[in-house]
Design an enzyme around this catalytic site. Structure first.
Site, PDB file in Angstrom:
ATOM      1  N   SER A 147       0.765  -1.126   0.035  1.00  0.00           N
ATOM      2  CA  SER A 147      -0.110   0.060   0.031  1.00  0.00           C
ATOM      3  C   SER A 147       0.846   1.343  -0.019  1.00  0.00           C
ATOM      4  CB  SER A 147      -0.933   0.176   1.254  1.00  0.00           C
ATOM      5  OG  SER A 147      -1.698   1.273   1.449  1.00  0.00           O
ATOM      6  N   GLY A 158      -3.683   3.728   1.285  1.00  0.00           N
ATOM      7  CA  GLY A 158      -4.453   3.930   2.369  1.00  0.00           C
ATOM      8  C   GLY A 158      -5.526   5.029   2.123  1.00  0.00           C
ATOM      9  N   GLY A 173       2.075  11.053   5.160  1.00  0.00           N
ATOM     10  CA  GLY A 173       1.041  11.492   5.820  1.00  0.00           C
ATOM     11  C   GLY A 173      -0.152  11.079   5.584  1.00  0.00           C
ATOM     12  N   ASN A 178      -4.705  -0.434   8.588  1.00  0.00           N
ATOM     13  CA  ASN A 178      -3.315   0.109   8.845  1.00  0.00           C
ATOM     14  C   ASN A 178      -3.557   0.671  10.208  1.00  0.00           C
ATOM     15  OD1 ASN A 178      -0.965   1.747   9.093  1.00  0.00           O
ATOM     16  ND2 ASN A 178      -1.433   3.093   7.407  1.00  0.00           N
ATOM     17  N   CYS A 201      -1.347   4.194  12.826  1.00  0.00           N
ATOM     18  CA  CYS A 201      -1.712   5.561  12.576  1.00  0.00           C
ATOM     19  C   CYS A 201      -2.313   5.885  13.984  1.00  0.00           C
ATOM     20  CB  CYS A 201      -2.726   5.626  11.802  1.00  0.00           C
ATOM     21  SG  CYS A 201      -4.248   4.772  11.970  1.00  0.00           S
ATOM     22  N   THR A 238       8.582  -0.152  -1.973  1.00  0.00           N
ATOM     23  CA  THR A 238       9.651   0.796  -2.178  1.00  0.00           C
ATOM     24  C   THR A 238      10.237   0.545  -3.602  1.00  0.00           C
ATOM     25  OG1 THR A 238      10.100   1.444  -0.109  1.00  0.00           O
ATOM     26  CG2 THR A 238      11.817   2.095  -1.727  1.00  0.00           C
TER      27      THR A 238
HETATM   28  C1  LIG Z   1       5.594   6.240   0.171  1.00  0.00           C
HETATM   29  C2  LIG Z   1       5.091   4.899   0.983  1.00  0.00           C
HETATM   30  C3  LIG Z   1       3.838   5.490   1.332  1.00  0.00           C
HETATM   31  C4  LIG Z   1       3.046   4.455   1.703  1.00  0.00           C
HETATM   32  N1  LIG Z   1       1.786   4.481   2.416  1.00  0.00           N
HETATM   33  C5  LIG Z   1       1.279   3.474   3.162  1.00  0.00           C
HETATM   34  C6  LIG Z   1      -0.164   3.533   3.372  1.00  0.00           C
HETATM   35  O1  LIG Z   1      -0.891   4.339   2.926  1.00  0.00           O
HETATM   36  N2  LIG Z   1      -0.615   2.437   4.234  1.00  0.00           N
HETATM   37  C7  LIG Z   1       0.188   1.458   4.663  1.00  0.00           C
HETATM   38  O2  LIG Z   1      -0.436   0.687   5.349  1.00  0.00           O
HETATM   39  N3  LIG Z   1       1.430   1.497   4.425  1.00  0.00           N
HETATM   40  C8  LIG Z   1       2.080   2.346   3.671  1.00  0.00           C
HETATM   41  N4  LIG Z   1       3.532   2.236   3.402  1.00  0.00           N
HETATM   42  C9  LIG Z   1       4.143   1.194   3.603  1.00  0.00           C
HETATM   43  C10 LIG Z   1       4.272   0.074   2.675  1.00  0.00           C
HETATM   44  O3  LIG Z   1       3.202  -0.314   2.237  1.00  0.00           O
HETATM   45  C11 LIG Z   1       5.425  -1.308   3.467  1.00  0.00           C
HETATM   46  O4  LIG Z   1       4.636  -1.595   4.455  1.00  0.00           O
HETATM   47  C12 LIG Z   1       6.638  -0.740   3.576  1.00  0.00           C
HETATM   48  O5  LIG Z   1       7.019   0.470   2.782  1.00  0.00           O
HETATM   49  C13 LIG Z   1       7.800  -1.744   3.548  1.00  0.00           C
HETATM   50  O6  LIG Z   1       7.863  -2.214   2.495  1.00  0.00           O
HETATM   51  P1  LIG Z   1       9.029  -1.856   1.483  1.00  0.00           P
HETATM   52  O7  LIG Z   1      10.197  -1.728   2.170  1.00  0.00           O
HETATM   53  O8  LIG Z   1       8.717  -2.940   0.532  1.00  0.00           O
HETATM   54  O9  LIG Z   1       8.579  -0.447   0.821  1.00  0.00           O
HETATM   55  C14 LIG Z   1       4.072   3.308   2.424  1.00  0.00           C
HETATM   56  C15 LIG Z   1       5.228   3.082   2.176  1.00  0.00           C
HETATM   57  C16 LIG Z   1       5.988   4.225   1.519  1.00  0.00           C
HETATM   58  C17 LIG Z   1       7.379   3.736   0.975  1.00  0.00           C
END
Ligand SMILES: Cc1cc2nc3c(=O)[nH]c(=O)nc-3n(C[C@H](O)[C@H](O)[C@H](O)COP(=O)(O)O)c2cc1C
Length: 303
Positions: A20, A45, A71, A126, A129, A265
């Site tokens: 997400s 999210g 945010g 999620n 928060c 990422t």
């Molecule tokens: C830019 C960005 C926005 C994210 N937005 C959300 C979100 O809206 N809701 C959520 O549960 N996790 C969010 N995450 C967390 C990711 O879904 C994930 O759990 C976390 O980045 C670890 O995985 P990765 O290292 O492969 O990015 C966000 C991560 C990033 C980098």
């Protein structure tokens, strides 16, 4: 070869989904990825009302990772249902709506509204928060609050319910057990680890919000350890994520006990990485004469 997995009643053709917030609402990546090849599509999210997010700068590169303080900016549930969901309905993989709220009531209402929409198969809550009613402390850092909010959401939806755990805790298995007891169908982990970065020239924080969430390869060892510990502590399936950049990374999570994985990422570096991860898992299975992906799940050899 069988790559299909079941996550709380949701059938995935393969175990690879999007994380997400790193894949927009699907449309943004549809030029780079055939969305029909994904195991599931997880969207940004969502909250009851649209959210503008934090002041810029909101992204900073770090050694082996990235800090973000977006945010939870999003279009809001109603706009998502009207404007984004019709596009996603054209594809076969299950659509998972990630969502959050400021209070337990908001969580429950958001879950109910998303559940009433046509074309959403699963909800991912999620809980990393803040809870407005409890002085803005994070829902997912207290097992009692985790239990409470998951129970209320469970009562509000019949969809597959995934609880996304925060890694910013001392013992993640306590949160995992609380979510399982409250009726979660699956867990996803990990969300970002809180962090910060400073510009020594200006002596100012590099992020407008000062603190942000660390993701990418830097967090992978922490995520793997947490998946392994949680795998031993609960019965419900785990969706593993945190720094997955390649099929090899994804396989590590499967061996640690994840039944599915999410790529986050890495999408910013290579927008078609998800399909490469799926193909790489297939090649690994072929090379190791593994016929069913279930042979890999929790397959870590300790002794
Ligand atoms: C830019 C960005 C926005 C994210 N937005 C959300 C979100 O809206 N809701 C959520 O549960 N996790 C969010 N995450 C967390 C990711 O879904 C994930 O759990 C976390 O980045 C670890 O995985 P990765 O290292 O492969 O990015 C966000 C991560 C990033 C980098």
């Amino acid at each position: 070869m069988n790559l299909a997995v079941d996550i709380g009643g949701m059938k995935l053709a393969n175990p690879v989904m999007t994380a997400s917030g790193t894949f927009g609402y699907g449309l943004e990546y549809s030029e780079f990825v055939d969305l029909n090849r994904l195991g599931a599509i997880v969207v940004k999210g969502l909250s009851l009302k649209p959210k503008e997010g934090n002041p810029p700068p909101r992204l900073v590169e770090t050694a082996a990772g990235m800090l973000n303080s977006i945010g939870l900016q999003n279009v809001g549930i109603e706009n998502f249902i009207e404007e984004k969901l019709p596009f996603l309905r054209k594809f076969t993989p299950p659509v998972i709506a990630n969502f959050f709220g400021d209070s337990i009531e908001e969580f429950a209402e958001a879950a109910a509204r998303l559940s009433a929409a046509d074309g959403i198969h699963g909800l991912e809550m999620n809980i990393s928060c803040p809870n407005k009613q409890a002085g803005w402390c994070i829902f997912g850092t207290d097992p009692k609050v985790t239990f409470e909010v998951v129970k209320r959401v469970r009562e509000a939806t019949d969809l597959t319910l995934i609880v996304k755990l925060s890694p910013n805790v001392t013992d993640i298995t306590a949160m995992a057990k609380a979510a399982e007891e409250a009726g979660a169908d699956a867990l996803s982990m990990i969300n970002t680890l809180t962090g910060m970065a400073i510009d020594i020239g200006t002596r100012r924080p590099k992020l407008g919000n000062v603190i942000g969430g660390l993701s990418g390869p830097a967090v992978k060892p922490v995520a793997l350890r947490m998946v392994w510990e949680t795998y031993k502590a609960v019965k419900i399936p785990i969706i593993g994520m945190g720094g997955i950049m390649s099929a090899g990374d994804a396989i590590e999570f499967l061996l640690a006990g994840a039944r599915a994985v999410a790529v986050g990422t890495a999408n910013f570096v290579n927008p078609s990485v998800t399909v490469e991860v799926i193909e790489g898992i297939g090649k690994y299975m072929e090379g190791n004469a593994i016929e069913d992906i279930s042979e890999l799940i929790g397959g870590l050899r300790i002794s």
